[in-house]
Design a protein around this motif. Structure first.
Motif, PDB file in Angstrom:
ATOM      1  N   LYS A   1      46.030  33.939  51.563  1.00 49.71           N
ATOM      2  CA  LYS A   1      47.446  33.906  51.917  1.00 49.71           C
ATOM      3  C   LYS A   1      48.309  34.573  50.846  1.00 49.71           C
ATOM      4  CE  LYS A   1      46.942  32.087  55.915  1.00 49.71           C
ATOM      5  NZ  LYS A   1      47.213  32.899  57.121  1.00 49.71           N
ATOM      6  N   THR A   2      47.865  34.503  49.600  1.00 48.22           N
ATOM      7  CA  THR A   2      48.547  35.254  48.548  1.00 48.22           C
ATOM      8  C   THR A   2      48.413  36.752  48.809  1.00 48.22           C
ATOM      9  OG1 THR A   2      48.112  33.506  46.936  1.00 48.22           O
ATOM     10  CG2 THR A   2      48.673  35.670  46.059  1.00 48.22           C
ATOM     11  N   TYR A   3      47.253  37.157  49.291  1.00 49.39           N
ATOM     12  CA  TYR A   3      47.060  38.556  49.689  1.00 49.39           C
ATOM     13  C   TYR A   3      48.060  38.940  50.770  1.00 49.39           C
ATOM     14  CZ  TYR A   3      45.094  42.665  51.975  1.00 49.39           C
ATOM     15  OH  TYR A   3      44.948  43.921  52.527  1.00 49.39           O
ATOM     16  N   VAL A   4      48.202  38.099  51.807  1.00 50.02           N
ATOM     17  CA  VAL A   4      49.124  38.393  52.902  1.00 50.02           C
ATOM     18  C   VAL A   4      50.542  38.573  52.382  1.00 50.02           C
ATOM     19  CG1 VAL A   4      50.162  37.503  55.033  1.00 50.02           C
ATOM     20  CG2 VAL A   4      47.706  37.255  54.648  1.00 50.02           C
ATOM     21  N   LYS A   5      50.951  37.693  51.465  1.00 51.68           N
ATOM     22  CA  LYS A   5      52.302  37.798  50.904  1.00 51.68           C
ATOM     23  C   LYS A   5      52.487  39.130  50.174  1.00 51.68           C
ATOM     24  CE  LYS A   5      53.291  36.110  46.933  1.00 51.68           C
ATOM     25  NZ  LYS A   5      53.586  35.273  45.743  1.00 51.68           N
ATOM     26  N   ASN A   6      51.593  39.442  49.261  1.00 50.19           N
ATOM     27  CA  ASN A   6      51.734  40.666  48.478  1.00 50.19           C
ATOM     28  C   ASN A   6      51.612  41.915  49.348  1.00 50.19           C
ATOM     29  OD1 ASN A   6      51.999  39.081  46.214  1.00 50.19           O
ATOM     30  ND2 ASN A   6      49.909  39.372  45.498  1.00 50.19           N
ATOM     31  N   PHE A   7      50.685  41.886  50.278  1.00 49.64           N
ATOM     32  CA  PHE A   7      50.495  42.999  51.201  1.00 49.64           C
ATOM     33  C   PHE A   7      51.763  43.245  52.020  1.00 49.64           C
ATOM     34  CE2 PHE A   7      49.167  44.210  55.585  1.00 49.64           C
ATOM     35  CZ  PHE A   7      48.654  45.473  55.314  1.00 49.64           C
TER      36      PHE A   7
ATOM     37  N   GLU B   1      53.983  27.271  37.549  1.00 47.88           N
ATOM     38  CA  GLU B   1      52.856  27.411  38.477  1.00 47.88           C
ATOM     39  C   GLU B   1      51.741  26.409  38.202  1.00 47.88           C
ATOM     40  OE1 GLU B   1      49.873  30.799  38.382  1.00 47.88           O
ATOM     41  OE2 GLU B   1      51.101  31.397  40.119  1.00 47.88           O
ATOM     42  N   TRP B   2      51.462  26.140  36.914  1.00 49.88           N
ATOM     43  CA  TRP B   2      50.340  25.248  36.603  1.00 49.88           C
ATOM     44  C   TRP B   2      50.614  23.834  37.096  1.00 49.88           C
ATOM     45  CZ3 TRP B   2      50.767  20.941  33.487  1.00 49.88           C
ATOM     46  CH2 TRP B   2      51.901  20.852  32.662  1.00 49.88           C
ATOM     47  N   ILE B   3      51.893  23.424  37.085  1.00 51.74           N
ATOM     48  CA  ILE B   3      52.241  22.104  37.606  1.00 51.74           C
ATOM     49  C   ILE B   3      52.081  22.088  39.124  1.00 51.74           C
ATOM     50  CG2 ILE B   3      54.145  20.466  37.958  1.00 51.74           C
ATOM     51  CD1 ILE B   3      55.157  21.141  35.195  1.00 51.74           C
ATOM     52  N   ARG B   4      52.517  23.172  39.788  1.00 50.32           N
ATOM     53  CA  ARG B   4      52.364  23.267  41.238  1.00 50.32           C
ATOM     54  C   ARG B   4      50.890  23.206  41.630  1.00 50.32           C
ATOM     55  NH1 ARG B   4      56.080  27.767  40.652  1.00 50.32           N
ATOM     56  NH2 ARG B   4      54.587  29.215  41.592  1.00 50.32           N
ATOM     57  N   MET B   5      50.038  23.856  40.825  1.00 48.12           N
ATOM     58  CA  MET B   5      48.618  23.866  41.122  1.00 48.12           C
ATOM     59  C   MET B   5      48.038  22.451  41.046  1.00 48.12           C
ATOM     60  SD  MET B   5      45.473  25.909  39.250  1.00 48.12           S
ATOM     61  CE  MET B   5      45.557  24.882  37.779  1.00 48.12           C
ATOM     62  N   TYR B   6      48.417  21.714  40.016  1.00 48.64           N
ATOM     63  CA  TYR B   6      47.880  20.358  39.870  1.00 48.64           C
ATOM     64  C   TYR B   6      48.404  19.425  40.957  1.00 48.64           C
ATOM     65  CZ  TYR B   6      45.294  21.099  35.583  1.00 48.64           C
ATOM     66  OH  TYR B   6      44.354  21.521  34.682  1.00 48.64           O
ATOM     67  N   ILE B   7      49.666  19.601  41.354  1.00 43.39           N
ATOM     68  CA  ILE B   7      50.202  18.795  42.458  1.00 43.39           C
ATOM     69  C   ILE B   7      49.465  19.127  43.753  1.00 43.39           C
ATOM     70  CG2 ILE B   7      52.234  18.392  43.899  1.00 43.39           C
ATOM     71  CD1 ILE B   7      53.948  18.804  41.399  1.00 43.39           C
ATOM     72  N   GLY B   8      49.243  20.431  43.993  1.00 41.91           N
ATOM     73  CA  GLY B   8      48.509  20.851  45.189  1.00 41.91           C
ATOM     74  C   GLY B   8      47.094  20.309  45.199  1.00 41.91           C
ATOM     75  N   GLY B   9      46.437  20.348  44.051  1.00 40.05           N
ATOM     76  CA  GLY B   9      45.087  19.806  43.957  1.00 40.05           C
ATOM     77  C   GLY B   9      45.049  18.308  44.207  1.00 40.05           C
TER      78      GLY B   9
ATOM     79  N   PRO C   1      47.848  28.813  42.941  1.00 41.64           N
ATOM     80  CA  PRO C   1      46.418  28.586  43.179  1.00 41.64           C
ATOM     81  C   PRO C   1      46.236  27.177  43.726  1.00 41.64           C
ATOM     82  CG  PRO C   1      46.805  29.520  40.996  1.00 41.64           C
ATOM     83  CD  PRO C   1      48.145  29.152  41.544  1.00 41.64           C
ATOM     84  N   LEU C   2      45.329  27.018  44.688  1.00 42.30           N
ATOM     85  CA  LEU C   2      45.242  25.733  45.385  1.00 42.30           C
ATOM     86  C   LEU C   2      43.812  25.196  45.356  1.00 42.30           C
ATOM     87  CD1 LEU C   2      46.998  23.722  46.916  1.00 42.30           C
ATOM     88  CD2 LEU C   2      46.441  24.918  49.026  1.00 42.30           C
ATOM     89  N   PRO C   3      43.528  24.274  44.447  1.00 42.17           N
ATOM     90  CA  PRO C   3      42.189  23.676  44.400  1.00 42.17           C
ATOM     91  C   PRO C   3      41.833  22.992  45.714  1.00 42.17           C
ATOM     92  CG  PRO C   3      43.431  23.145  42.406  1.00 42.17           C
ATOM     93  CD  PRO C   3      44.397  23.778  43.359  1.00 42.17           C
ATOM     94  N   LEU C   4      40.571  23.059  46.070  1.00 41.28           N
ATOM     95  CA  LEU C   4      39.984  22.481  47.277  1.00 41.28           C
ATOM     96  C   LEU C   4      40.324  23.268  48.543  1.00 41.28           C
ATOM     97  CD1 LEU C   4      40.359  18.638  46.606  1.00 41.28           C
ATOM     98  CD2 LEU C   4      38.468  20.153  46.035  1.00 41.28           C
ATOM     99  N   MET C   5      41.157  24.297  48.388  1.00 40.27           N
ATOM    100  CA  MET C   5      41.355  25.286  49.452  1.00 40.27           C
ATOM    101  C   MET C   5      41.451  26.656  48.794  1.00 40.27           C
ATOM    102  SD  MET C   5      43.890  23.593  52.261  1.00 40.27           S
ATOM    103  CE  MET C   5      43.375  22.150  53.216  1.00 40.27           C
TER     104      MET C   5
ATOM    105  N   SER D   1      51.899  33.952  56.770  1.00 43.13           N
ATOM    106  CA  SER D   1      51.148  33.507  55.609  1.00 43.13           C
ATOM    107  C   SER D   1      51.113  31.982  55.607  1.00 43.13           C
ATOM    108  CB  SER D   1      51.777  34.069  54.331  1.00 43.13           C
ATOM    109  OG  SER D   1      51.066  33.667  53.191  1.00 43.13           O
ATOM    110  N   SER D   2      51.390  31.369  54.462  1.00 40.60           N
ATOM    111  CA  SER D   2      51.329  29.909  54.345  1.00 40.60           C
ATOM    112  C   SER D   2      51.977  29.499  53.030  1.00 40.60           C
ATOM    113  CB  SER D   2      49.873  29.436  54.386  1.00 40.60           C
ATOM    114  OG  SER D   2      49.740  28.130  53.858  1.00 40.60           O
ATOM    115  N   GLY D   3      52.507  28.285  52.983  1.00 42.56           N
ATOM    116  CA  GLY D   3      53.037  27.760  51.729  1.00 42.56           C
ATOM    117  C   GLY D   3      51.975  27.638  50.647  1.00 42.56           C
ATOM    118  N   SER D   4      50.702  27.708  51.039  1.00 44.33           N
ATOM    119  CA  SER D   4      49.621  27.663  50.051  1.00 44.33           C
ATOM    120  C   SER D   4      49.617  28.887  49.151  1.00 44.33           C
ATOM    121  CB  SER D   4      48.271  27.532  50.752  1.00 44.33           C
ATOM    122  OG  SER D   4      47.988  28.673  51.534  1.00 44.33           O
TER     123      SER D   4
END
Length: 317
Positions: free
Chosen positions: A208-214, A293-301, A197-201, A190-193
């Motif tokens: 990759k979230t699918y891969v993790k859950n699957f 999670e919302w903070i992680r999303m903004y940092i990722g963005g 949720p990852l804006p711009l990707m 998978s990926s650390g992404s």
């Protein structure tokens, strides 16, 4: 009545604090185990043939993590099936492995952007070869961080078919034979992404979230059948997939090259079912998961905005 409500709120608050404390402690324990296990379990590295079988199939195996992972398995005496879309790279990688290690190899040319057609090619070419280790490494990333409206529609379909379709159908292809034999390993990269949720990707991270859950659901279904189902979620690795920014394309302590990453990741196979695959990535994952999670999303963005600017600036120059 007010006192009862106050007590209930206090108990609820304590339960929430206890939950987060246990979650942090568990993640810290996994981090320590991931770091120490490869150092104290060298015999595990040498027993993969006995444990899983003599053949491994690796997708996306002519570059980056896939090629390095295939090489690490060959070092341990496992015969390798290399799957990729570029026949020249396949032949070159095959020659390199056979020249350096006493193992058999087979190459299969398949482009997973073709969906089921590529999977059918793999099934036909494999024939009766007993695949003991399946490494679903093939993946497709954005050319550079983009807003959804900028990404070509064909590229979005390719990302979905490669990142979601290939891993799903290849697991379906091999898992029952592994169950019947009572042994086998599936490694889904998978990926650390996947961590937010990852804006711009957007679409890449969602796949990759699918891969993790699957993968984690497969662990529930097949761990009791004697199979190892491993979920690998690397952070940045110095490969061509991250070419859009020198910040994450050059090797460093937290951005290992593919060879360093694969050596460590293979040593976790059969030891950790969920891992970042590399010790410094484990540290990054631990601290990344601490904020909401919302903070992680903004940092990722924010980071992706920087990487986007790097790419566009380099494109102009």
């Amino acid at each position: 009545m007010i006192n009862i409500i106050s007590y209930l709120l206090i108990i609820l608050g304590l339960l929430v604090v206890l939950y987060y404390a246990l979650d942090i402690a568990w993640n810290l324990l996994k981090l320590v185990r991931a770091y120490l296990a490869p150092l104290f379990l060298p015999s595990e590295e040498k027993s993969l043939v006995h444990k899983y079988g003599s053949w491994a199939l690796i997708t996306g195996s002519t570059d980056g993590i896939g090629k390095a992972y295939a090489t690490e398995l060959a070092k341990r005496g496992i015969n390798i099936v290399l799957v990729s879309r570029n026949i020249d790279k396949l032949q070159k990688t095959q020659k390199e492995i056979e020249a350096n290690y006493s193992v058999k190899t087979k190459i299969i040319q398949a482009d997973f952007s073709l969906g089921k057609k590529a999977v059918d090619i793999v099934k036909e070419e494999i024939g009766e070869i007993p695949i003991g280790i399946l490494v679903n490494n093939v993946g497709k990333q954005y050319e550079y961080p983009m807003y959804l409206g900028e990404v070509p529609e064909e590229e979005l379909w390719d990302i979905i078919k490669i990142n979601v379709g290939a891993v799903t159908l290849l697991c379906k292809m091999f898992v029952e034979n592994m169950r019947i034999r009572g042994k086998g390993a599936i490694v889904n990269v998978s990926s650390g992404s996947e961590l937010q949720p990852l804006p711009l990707m957007t679409v890449y991270a969602a796949t990759k979230t699918y891969v993790k859950n699957f993968t984690q659901a497969l662990q529930y279904e097949y761990a009791s059948k004697g199979l190892t189902i491993q979920h690998l979620a690397p952070m940045f690795v110095a490969t061509k997939m991250n070419h859009f920014s020198d910040r994450i394309h050059k090797k460093s302590l937290f951005v290992p090259d593919a060879e360093s990453y694969a050596k460590y990741a293979v040593s976790t196979l059969g030891v950790l079912d969920d891992s970042s695959g590399y010790w410094t990535h484990g540290i990054q994952t631990f601290f990344t998961k601490l904020p909401p999670e919302w903070i992680r999303m903004y940092i990722g963005g924010y980071l992706n905005q920087l990487f986007r600017e790097d790419y566009l600036r380099n494109l102009k120059s």
